[in-house]
Design a protein around this motif. Structure first.
Motif, PDB file in Angstrom:
ATOM      1  N   GLY A  71       2.913  -7.531   4.827  1.00 25.48           N
ATOM      2  CA  GLY A  71       3.227  -6.462   3.741  1.00 25.48           C
ATOM      3  C   GLY A  71       1.923  -5.622   3.514  1.00 25.48           C
ATOM      4  O   GLY A  71       0.685  -6.191   3.908  1.00 25.48           O
ATOM      5  N   LYS A  72       2.224  -4.606   3.235  1.00 25.62           N
ATOM      6  CA  LYS A  72       0.874  -3.793   2.658  1.00 25.62           C
ATOM      7  C   LYS A  72       0.116  -4.270   1.594  1.00 25.62           C
ATOM      8  O   LYS A  72      -1.380  -4.014   1.447  1.00 25.62           O
ATOM      9  CB  LYS A  72       1.188  -2.261   2.606  1.00 25.62           C
ATOM     10  N   ALA A  73       0.427  -4.920   0.839  1.00 23.32           N
ATOM     11  CA  ALA A  73       0.037  -5.493  -0.243  1.00 23.32           C
ATOM     12  C   ALA A  73       0.394  -7.004  -0.473  1.00 23.32           C
ATOM     13  O   ALA A  73       1.233  -7.566  -0.291  1.00 23.32           O
ATOM     14  CB  ALA A  73       0.406  -4.719  -1.696  1.00 23.32           C
ATOM     15  N   PRO A  74      -0.575  -7.878  -1.393  1.00 22.46           N
ATOM     16  CA  PRO A  74      -0.218  -9.033  -1.505  1.00 22.46           C
ATOM     17  C   PRO A  74       1.296  -9.246  -2.298  1.00 22.46           C
ATOM     18  O   PRO A  74       1.525  -8.412  -2.932  1.00 22.46           O
ATOM     19  CB  PRO A  74      -1.313  -9.571  -2.404  1.00 22.46           C
ATOM     20  N   PHE A  75       1.910 -10.255  -1.694  1.00 25.32           N
ATOM     21  CA  PHE A  75       3.317 -10.493  -2.350  1.00 25.32           C
ATOM     22  C   PHE A  75       4.284  -9.253  -2.183  1.00 25.32           C
ATOM     23  O   PHE A  75       5.179  -9.020  -3.122  1.00 25.32           O
ATOM     24  CB  PHE A  75       3.257 -10.522  -3.880  1.00 25.32           C
ATOM     25  N   THR A  76       4.217  -8.893  -1.392  1.00 33.08           N
ATOM     26  CA  THR A  76       5.429  -7.611  -0.600  1.00 33.08           C
ATOM     27  C   THR A  76       6.780  -8.507  -0.590  1.00 33.08           C
ATOM     28  O   THR A  76       6.657  -9.349   0.215  1.00 33.08           O
ATOM     29  CB  THR A  76       4.704  -7.007   0.751  1.00 33.08           C
ATOM     30  N   ILE A  77       7.793  -7.638  -0.976  1.00 31.84           N
ATOM     31  CA  ILE A  77       8.941  -8.432  -0.889  1.00 31.84           C
ATOM     32  C   ILE A  77       9.346  -8.565   0.685  1.00 31.84           C
ATOM     33  O   ILE A  77       8.965  -8.047   1.589  1.00 31.84           O
ATOM     34  CB  ILE A  77       9.892  -7.429  -1.332  1.00 31.84           C
ATOM     35  N   ALA A  78       9.981  -9.538   0.909  1.00 24.31           N
ATOM     36  CA  ALA A  78      10.322 -10.332   2.152  1.00 24.31           C
ATOM     37  C   ALA A  78      11.221  -9.006   2.965  1.00 24.31           C
ATOM     38  O   ALA A  78      12.073  -8.355   2.270  1.00 24.31           O
ATOM     39  CB  ALA A  78      11.307 -11.526   2.240  1.00 24.31           C
ATOM     40  N   THR A  79      11.273  -9.012   4.092  1.00 25.13           N
ATOM     41  CA  THR A  79      12.239  -8.342   4.784  1.00 25.13           C
ATOM     42  C   THR A  79      13.578  -8.903   4.565  1.00 25.13           C
ATOM     43  O   THR A  79      13.865  -9.951   4.438  1.00 25.13           O
ATOM     44  CB  THR A  79      11.774  -8.117   6.481  1.00 25.13           C
ATOM     45  N   TRP A 116       8.399 -15.256 -12.602  1.00 21.09           N
ATOM     46  CA  TRP A 116       8.631 -15.871 -11.279  1.00 21.09           C
ATOM     47  C   TRP A 116       9.906 -15.913 -11.079  1.00 21.09           C
ATOM     48  O   TRP A 116      10.836 -15.590 -10.206  1.00 21.09           O
ATOM     49  CB  TRP A 116       7.862 -17.308 -10.900  1.00 21.09           C
ATOM     50  N   SER A 117      10.702 -16.472 -12.182  1.00 24.88           N
ATOM     51  CA  SER A 117      12.235 -16.546 -12.182  1.00 24.88           C
ATOM     52  C   SER A 117      12.819 -14.954 -12.151  1.00 24.88           C
ATOM     53  O   SER A 117      13.736 -14.796 -11.381  1.00 24.88           O
ATOM     54  CB  SER A 117      12.637 -17.272 -13.324  1.00 24.88           C
ATOM     55  N   ALA A 118      12.191 -14.090 -12.792  1.00 24.45           N
ATOM     56  CA  ALA A 118      12.641 -12.796 -12.824  1.00 24.45           C
ATOM     57  C   ALA A 118      12.563 -12.078 -11.638  1.00 24.45           C
ATOM     58  O   ALA A 118      13.336 -11.103 -11.093  1.00 24.45           O
ATOM     59  CB  ALA A 118      11.840 -11.902 -14.058  1.00 24.45           C
ATOM     60  N   ARG A 119      11.228 -12.608 -10.874  1.00 27.75           N
ATOM     61  CA  ARG A 119      11.233 -11.915  -9.580  1.00 27.75           C
ATOM     62  C   ARG A 119      12.223 -12.318  -8.403  1.00 27.75           C
ATOM     63  O   ARG A 119      12.903 -11.413  -7.840  1.00 27.75           O
ATOM     64  CB  ARG A 119       9.639 -12.390  -8.922  1.00 27.75           C
ATOM     65  N   ILE A 170      14.320  -0.555  -6.107  1.00 25.97           N
ATOM     66  CA  ILE A 170      12.846  -0.689  -5.342  1.00 25.97           C
ATOM     67  C   ILE A 170      12.293   0.945  -5.114  1.00 25.97           C
ATOM     68  O   ILE A 170      13.274   1.729  -4.591  1.00 25.97           O
ATOM     69  CB  ILE A 170      12.433  -1.829  -4.382  1.00 25.97           C
ATOM     70  N   VAL A 171      11.108   0.989  -5.326  1.00 24.47           N
ATOM     71  CA  VAL A 171      10.321   2.443  -5.286  1.00 24.47           C
ATOM     72  C   VAL A 171       9.176   2.131  -4.509  1.00 24.47           C
ATOM     73  O   VAL A 171       8.470   1.098  -4.532  1.00 24.47           O
ATOM     74  CB  VAL A 171      10.024   3.112  -6.346  1.00 24.47           C
ATOM     75  N   THR A 172       8.636   2.998  -3.713  1.00 23.69           N
ATOM     76  CA  THR A 172       7.420   2.854  -2.823  1.00 23.69           C
ATOM     77  C   THR A 172       6.345   3.831  -3.465  1.00 23.69           C
ATOM     78  O   THR A 172       6.560   4.604  -4.533  1.00 23.69           O
ATOM     79  CB  THR A 172       7.709   3.719  -1.444  1.00 23.69           C
ATOM     80  N   LYS A 173       5.056   3.711  -2.884  1.00 25.61           N
ATOM     81  CA  LYS A 173       3.997   4.450  -3.423  1.00 25.61           C
ATOM     82  C   LYS A 173       4.374   5.849  -3.593  1.00 25.61           C
ATOM     83  O   LYS A 173       3.813   6.587  -4.472  1.00 25.61           O
ATOM     84  CB  LYS A 173       2.801   3.872  -2.501  1.00 25.61           C
ATOM     85  N   GLU A 174       4.818   6.279  -2.356  1.00 26.64           N
ATOM     86  CA  GLU A 174       5.196   7.655  -2.250  1.00 26.64           C
ATOM     87  C   GLU A 174       6.143   8.173  -3.295  1.00 26.64           C
ATOM     88  O   GLU A 174       5.972   9.227  -3.755  1.00 26.64           O
ATOM     89  CB  GLU A 174       5.901   8.064  -1.002  1.00 26.64           C
ATOM     90  N   GLU A 175       7.163   7.436  -3.731  1.00 25.92           N
ATOM     91  CA  GLU A 175       8.291   7.745  -4.714  1.00 25.92           C
ATOM     92  C   GLU A 175       7.464   7.603  -6.138  1.00 25.92           C
ATOM     93  O   GLU A 175       7.734   8.348  -6.841  1.00 25.92           O
ATOM     94  CB  GLU A 175       9.173   6.679  -4.641  1.00 25.92           C
ATOM     95  N   VAL A 176       6.480   6.888  -6.343  1.00 24.65           N
ATOM     96  CA  VAL A 176       5.774   6.905  -7.781  1.00 24.65           C
ATOM     97  C   VAL A 176       4.933   8.229  -7.789  1.00 24.65           C
ATOM     98  O   VAL A 176       4.954   8.872  -8.710  1.00 24.65           O
ATOM     99  CB  VAL A 176       4.879   5.649  -7.704  1.00 24.65           C
ATOM    100  N   TYR A 278       8.024  -1.135  -8.809  1.00 25.99           N
ATOM    101  CA  TYR A 278       7.393  -0.733  -7.765  1.00 25.99           C
ATOM    102  C   TYR A 278       6.547  -1.705  -7.336  1.00 25.99           C
ATOM    103  O   TYR A 278       5.718  -2.440  -7.812  1.00 25.99           O
ATOM    104  CB  TYR A 278       6.170   0.301  -8.469  1.00 25.99           C
ATOM    105  N   ASP A 279       7.013  -2.255  -5.989  1.00 25.21           N
ATOM    106  CA  ASP A 279       6.971  -3.620  -5.582  1.00 25.21           C
ATOM    107  C   ASP A 279       5.338  -3.826  -5.045  1.00 25.21           C
ATOM    108  O   ASP A 279       4.684  -4.572  -5.348  1.00 25.21           O
ATOM    109  CB  ASP A 279       7.588  -3.644  -4.209  1.00 25.21           C
ATOM    110  N   GLY A 280       4.752  -2.542  -4.690  1.00 27.50           N
ATOM    111  CA  GLY A 280       3.287  -2.653  -4.267  1.00 27.50           C
ATOM    112  C   GLY A 280       2.175  -2.619  -5.525  1.00 27.50           C
ATOM    113  O   GLY A 280       1.277  -3.315  -5.598  1.00 27.50           O
ATOM    114  N   SER A 281       2.796  -2.204  -6.498  1.00 24.38           N
ATOM    115  CA  SER A 281       1.874  -2.007  -7.788  1.00 24.38           C
ATOM    116  C   SER A 281       0.704  -1.725  -7.701  1.00 24.38           C
ATOM    117  O   SER A 281       0.246  -1.082  -6.654  1.00 24.38           O
ATOM    118  CB  SER A 281       2.389  -3.383  -8.776  1.00 24.38           C
ATOM    119  N   MET A 282      -0.056  -2.545  -8.679  1.00 28.60           N
ATOM    120  CA  MET A 282      -1.633  -1.980  -8.542  1.00 28.60           C
ATOM    121  C   MET A 282      -2.354  -2.467  -7.371  1.00 28.60           C
ATOM    122  O   MET A 282      -3.380  -2.033  -7.125  1.00 28.60           O
ATOM    123  CB  MET A 282      -2.424  -2.692  -9.910  1.00 28.60           C
TER     124      MET A 282
END
Length: 297
Positions: A71-79, A116-119, A170-176, A278-282
């Protein structure tokens, strides 16, 4: 069992531990915030799970199996492919319901939240399974109440997962970026006040996304009971941000898309369904110099 509550307490769960349709999941992951600069340390909670867990619970390794290592950032959601492989051993079908718990968000700070449960709950919802609850107070509250535990490894009969993705969650960086300045979209930063103000060096650049509102994910529980505040109190927190307006969309973010899912869950609990993470977040946003940030220091 259908339409279970989004948040359940210990009495509710203990009464159902022998239900053949229950899929109880330990999602413990350990995260330690460094005292100085540097990225937080992360490791699997599998060993802790083996030592002690709620009877019958299987383990889901969010760090190893439910995250995309490319993934582009740590903890990117699985494919989708990765998710299907990881979720099949949990035996989740249309006839089951899921309850998830963990040991808390941090090992060096006592924050009352089950992010973590919420994730994992959010991932299941994103992938197409809605009948999921999170245990209020998590494993720590379960232990404090003197409820039963066991050691070893518990498993379920594997089953193919049938849900379909809900891409709007889920939203991407571009959508934010496109949402900046849009009065119909509420951005909520779920990190600490210090992170929000830009006083910390946890991420590549300090601050918050312009226009963001602030709701620290660890502020929603009563430190005396270790349980969530009542809905009236939670509602007051989010109403002042405009986040419960049914005509507006809410985007939650944090450092790596974990704490943000806790706020998203509570918003769902209060009736706001138009919530995306926003999965990528900060981790992602602050790594891109073209993405603006605001500091209050």
């Amino acid at each position: 069992m259908t339409n279970i509550p989004l948040i359940v307490e210990g009495d509710w769960l203990e009464a159902r531990l022998n239900d053949k349709n229950l899929r109880l999941i330990d999602a413990t992951t350990f995260l330690k915030i460094p005292e100085g600069e540097g990225y937080p340390e992360l490791w699997s909670g599998f060993e802790a799970y083996q030592e002690e867990h709620i009877p019958g619970a299987a383990y889901a390794d969010l760090l190893k199996d439910f995250t995309n290592p490319e993934g582009k950032a740590p903890f990117t959601i699985a494919t989708r492919e990765q998710f299907l492989k990881a979720v099949e051993p949990l035996g989740i079908t249309k006839d089951t319901y899921v309850v998830i718990y963990d040991r808390g968000p941090l090992v060096n700070v006592d924050i009352l939240a089950s992010d973590w449960s919420a994730r994992l709950r959010w991932q299941l919802k994103y992938e197409g399974f809605d009948n999921v609850a999170v245990l209020d107070g998590g494993f720590r509250k379960w232990k404090l109440d003197g409820r039963p535990t066991e050691s070893g490894i518990s498993t379920y009969t594997p089953a193919p997962f049938q849900g379909k993705r809900s891409e709007h969650l889920i939203v991407t960086k571009e959508e934010v970026k496109a949402a900046l300045g849009n009065e119909n979209i509420i951005l909520i930063n779920s990190l600490s006040e210090a992170d929000f103000r830009g006083e910390t060096t946890t991420y590549p650049r300090p601050g918050h996304i312009p226009g963001s509102k602030h709701a620290f994910f660890g502020s929603h529980s009563n430190p005396e009971t270790r349980l969530l505040y009542d809905d009236e109190t939670l509602r007051a927190t989010f109403e002042k941000l405009g986040a419960l307006d049914p005509n507006k969309k809410v985007i939650t973010y944090c450092g790596g898309g974990i704490a943000a899912t806790w706020n998203a869950l509570l918003l769902n609990k209060l009736g706001q369904e138009n919530v995306a993470v926003y999965d990528g977040s900060m981790n992602e946003w602050a790594s891109d110099e073209s993405c603006p940030l605001v500091t209050l220091v």
